[in-house]
Design a protein around this motif. Structure first.
Motif, PDB file in Angstrom:
ATOM      1  N   SER A   1      -1.539  -2.800  14.020  1.00  0.00           N
ATOM      2  CA  SER A   1      -1.969  -2.788  12.615  1.00  0.00           C
ATOM      3  C   SER A   1      -0.840  -3.130  11.649  1.00  0.00           C
ATOM      4  N   GLU A   2       0.316  -3.484  12.170  1.00  0.00           N
ATOM      5  CA  GLU A   2       1.481  -3.763  11.333  1.00  0.00           C
ATOM      6  C   GLU A   2       1.377  -5.147  10.704  1.00  0.00           C
ATOM      7  N   MET A   3       1.517  -5.213   9.379  1.00  0.00           N
ATOM      8  CA  MET A   3       1.522  -6.491   8.673  1.00  0.00           C
ATOM      9  C   MET A   3       2.856  -7.207   8.849  1.00  0.00           C
ATOM     10  N   ASP A   4       2.841  -8.524   8.716  1.00  0.00           N
ATOM     11  CA  ASP A   4       4.054  -9.332   8.695  1.00  0.00           C
ATOM     12  C   ASP A   4       4.634  -9.285   7.286  1.00  0.00           C
ATOM     13  N   PHE A   5       5.866  -8.851   7.155  1.00  0.00           N
ATOM     14  CA  PHE A   5       6.499  -8.682   5.841  1.00  0.00           C
ATOM     15  C   PHE A   5       7.224  -9.939   5.361  1.00  0.00           C
ATOM     16  N   ASP A   6       7.554 -10.856   6.241  1.00  0.00           N
ATOM     17  CA  ASP A   6       8.385 -12.000   5.872  1.00  0.00           C
ATOM     18  C   ASP A   6       7.712 -12.900   4.835  1.00  0.00           C
ATOM     19  N   ASP A   7       8.481 -13.267   3.817  1.00  0.00           N
ATOM     20  CA  ASP A   7       8.045 -14.186   2.757  1.00  0.00           C
ATOM     21  C   ASP A   7       6.868 -13.640   1.947  1.00  0.00           C
ATOM     22  N   LYS A   8       6.733 -12.333   1.888  1.00  0.00           N
ATOM     23  CA  LYS A   8       5.625 -11.702   1.169  1.00  0.00           C
ATOM     24  C   LYS A   8       6.111 -11.042  -0.124  1.00  0.00           C
ATOM     25  N   ILE A   9       5.173 -10.847  -1.028  1.00  0.00           N
ATOM     26  CA  ILE A   9       5.380  -9.951  -2.163  1.00  0.00           C
ATOM     27  C   ILE A   9       4.854  -8.592  -1.730  1.00  0.00           C
ATOM     28  N   LEU A  10       5.725  -7.598  -1.644  1.00  0.00           N
ATOM     29  CA  LEU A  10       5.364  -6.266  -1.138  1.00  0.00           C
ATOM     30  C   LEU A  10       5.222  -5.280  -2.288  1.00  0.00           C
ATOM     31  N   PHE A  11       4.119  -4.511  -2.294  1.00  0.00           N
ATOM     32  CA  PHE A  11       4.020  -3.409  -3.256  1.00  0.00           C
ATOM     33  C   PHE A  11       3.943  -2.090  -2.508  1.00  0.00           C
ATOM     34  N   LEU A  12       4.554  -1.065  -3.089  1.00  0.00           N
ATOM     35  CA  LEU A  12       4.626   0.260  -2.463  1.00  0.00           C
ATOM     36  C   LEU A  12       4.270   1.334  -3.475  1.00  0.00           C
ATOM     37  N   GLU A  13       3.621   2.389  -2.991  1.00  0.00           N
ATOM     38  CA  GLU A  13       3.336   3.571  -3.804  1.00  0.00           C
ATOM     39  C   GLU A  13       3.288   4.771  -2.878  1.00  0.00           C
ATOM     40  N   ASP A  14       3.407   5.968  -3.436  1.00  0.00           N
ATOM     41  CA  ASP A  14       3.229   7.176  -2.631  1.00  0.00           C
ATOM     42  C   ASP A  14       3.051   8.375  -3.547  1.00  0.00           C
ATOM     43  N   VAL A  15       2.603   9.483  -2.960  1.00  0.00           N
ATOM     44  CA  VAL A  15       2.327  10.684  -3.732  1.00  0.00           C
ATOM     45  C   VAL A  15       2.719  11.909  -2.903  1.00  0.00           C
ATOM     46  N   GLY A  16       3.280  12.904  -3.573  1.00  0.00           N
ATOM     47  CA  GLY A  16       3.563  14.170  -2.913  1.00  0.00           C
ATOM     48  C   GLY A  16       4.719  14.148  -1.926  1.00  0.00           C
ATOM     49  N   GLU A  17       5.518  13.085  -1.931  1.00  0.00           N
ATOM     50  CA  GLU A  17       6.680  13.007  -1.044  1.00  0.00           C
ATOM     51  C   GLU A  17       7.941  13.395  -1.815  1.00  0.00           C
TER      52      GLU A  17
ATOM     53  N   GLY B   1       0.820  -1.193   0.000  1.00  0.00           N
ATOM     54  CA  GLY B   1       0.000   0.000   0.000  1.00  0.00           C
ATOM     55  C   GLY B   1       0.854   1.243   0.000  1.00  0.00           C
ATOM     56  N   ASN B   2       0.343   2.298   0.593  1.00  0.00           N
ATOM     57  CA  ASN B   2       1.026   3.580   0.628  1.00  0.00           C
ATOM     58  C   ASN B   2       2.216   3.524   1.581  1.00  0.00           C
ATOM     59  N   LEU B   3       3.399   3.874   1.092  1.00  0.00           N
ATOM     60  CA  LEU B   3       4.624   3.779   1.891  1.00  0.00           C
ATOM     61  C   LEU B   3       4.529   4.557   3.194  1.00  0.00           C
ATOM     62  N   THR B   4       4.084   5.805   3.127  1.00  0.00           N
ATOM     63  CA  THR B   4       4.004   6.631   4.334  1.00  0.00           C
ATOM     64  C   THR B   4       3.133   5.971   5.399  1.00  0.00           C
ATOM     65  N   LEU B   5       1.980   5.452   4.991  1.00  0.00           N
ATOM     66  CA  LEU B   5       1.054   4.859   5.958  1.00  0.00           C
ATOM     67  C   LEU B   5       1.558   3.528   6.485  1.00  0.00           C
ATOM     68  N   LEU B   6       2.245   2.750   5.643  1.00  0.00           N
ATOM     69  CA  LEU B   6       2.826   1.498   6.126  1.00  0.00           C
ATOM     70  C   LEU B   6       3.896   1.772   7.184  1.00  0.00           C
ATOM     71  N   VAL B   7       4.683   2.810   6.965  1.00  0.00           N
ATOM     72  CA  VAL B   7       5.688   3.196   7.955  1.00  0.00           C
ATOM     73  C   VAL B   7       5.006   3.635   9.255  1.00  0.00           C
ATOM     74  N   MET B   8       3.889   4.361   9.138  1.00  0.00           N
ATOM     75  CA  MET B   8       3.159   4.813  10.324  1.00  0.00           C
ATOM     76  C   MET B   8       2.596   3.641  11.146  1.00  0.00           C
ATOM     77  N   MET B   9       2.403   2.487  10.503  1.00  0.00           N
ATOM     78  CA  MET B   9       1.837   1.318  11.186  1.00  0.00           C
ATOM     79  C   MET B   9       2.876   0.493  11.932  1.00  0.00           C
ATOM     80  N   GLN B  10       4.159   0.749  11.679  1.00  0.00           N
ATOM     81  CA  GLN B  10       5.196  -0.059  12.304  1.00  0.00           C
ATOM     82  C   GLN B  10       5.153   0.074  13.830  1.00  0.00           C
ATOM     83  N   GLY B  11       5.243  -1.069  14.511  1.00  0.00           N
ATOM     84  CA  GLY B  11       5.221  -1.079  15.969  1.00  0.00           C
ATOM     85  C   GLY B  11       3.837  -1.050  16.563  1.00  0.00           C
TER      86      GLY B  11
END
Length: 299
Positions: A190-206, A177-187
């Protein structure tokens, strides 16, 4: 195993809610599109509500979403728009009945918070896709991709990238999902497990330095090292800095992930763009990447 909600059929009810910013324009045309798909559209209280920049107060938006999460007659919930505000209400929502009766939850941008939370806490698939606010500018392909997913048609995406990819083949569960919001979820819960996943990232206005900082944070936290593949979507509307950062967004990202051995592709059609193709978080996918050619399919 991440559970898949039931596919929709004609006559099913789909609810529209606004978990964050208020709508600045009518979404009547989007409602007509959903109705033309054979769906009965239910409009939430938050859709036309206004409280400063938000779609109603935090309490109203929470109550509105909760109502549709609990209502068994509603088979899907689509967010009217993103903006900012979902993080203000996420911890007040109860997903107990949602887990008992899964339904498709749809949105992108700020809605990444809800998508991430649903994957982390309920293990139910959800959709990163166009929202009614963006329907008017959407390509036919992006809207068709959403329609196909919710009605159960399996899809394959194929495109060419101008920026050189890192070739390879990866299979795994799709998150992102959105990079900024995924970073905001860390810790957080609501944080997803990243291990062994296919990750997609996007962002706007950064700006480039911000993209650099957020990705380096994910790298230092160990979130990037065990991926099966990395999909880089649109990073657009980057404001020019007074002093150049010296790298494009693509170069920033490549510099951070180039030492990993999984496939990495750029310019995937997802994000704050007209051709924002539907991505099924929690689905098993295969990613085939060549230097300038990418194939992505749901397994």
């Amino acid at each position: 195993m991440i559970k898949q909600p039931p596919y929709l059929k004609k006559g099913d009810k789909i609810a529209i809610v606004c978990p964050a910013k208020k709508l600045p324009k009518s979404i009547d045309s989007a409602i007509s599109i959903l109705e033309n798909w054979g769906l009965e559209v239910i409009i939430g209280e938050s859709v036309y509500a206004s409280h400063h920049q938000f779609a109603g107060t935090d309490e109203l938006r929470t109550h509105d979403i909760q109502h549709f999460l609990d209502d068994e007659t509603i088979k899907a919930i689509i967010c009217g728009r993103g903006g900012y505000g979902t993080i203000r209400i996420i911890d007040e929502l109860d997903f107990t009945k949602f887990k008992q009766n899964p339904k498709w939850f749809i949105g992108f941008s700020d809605v990444t918070i809800l998508l991430s939370h649903i994957i982390a806490q309920t293990q139910i698939q959800c959709l990163h896709a166009q929202m009614p606010y963006t329907f008017d500018e959407s390509t036919p392909e992006a809207l068709a991709s959403l329609k196909k997913v919710i009605f159960g048609e399996r899809q394959t995406y194929h495109y060419s990238s101008e920026f050189n990819n890192q070739p390879g083949v990866g299979t795994g569960v799709l998150i992102g999902g959105n990079l900024t919001l995924l970073v905001m979820m860390q810790g957080s819960v609501s944080e997803m497990d990243f291990d062994d996943k296919i990750l997609f990232l996007e962002d706007v206005g950064e700006q480039e330095y911000s993209i650099d900082r957020m990705l380096r944070m994910l790298k230092r936290a160990g979130k990037l090292k065990n991926l099966r593949g990395l999909i880089i979507g649109a990073f657009n509307e980057i404001a020019e800095e007074k002093i150049s950062f010296g790298q494009t967004a693509e170069q920033v990202i490549w510099d951070i992930v180039k030492d990993y051995d999984y496939p990495v592709c750029f310019h995937f059609p997802t994000g704050h763009i007209d051709n924002n193709l539907c991505m099924v978080l929690g689905a098993e996918v295969e990613l085939k990447v060549e230097k300038n050619d990418v194939q992505f399919k749901y397994l």
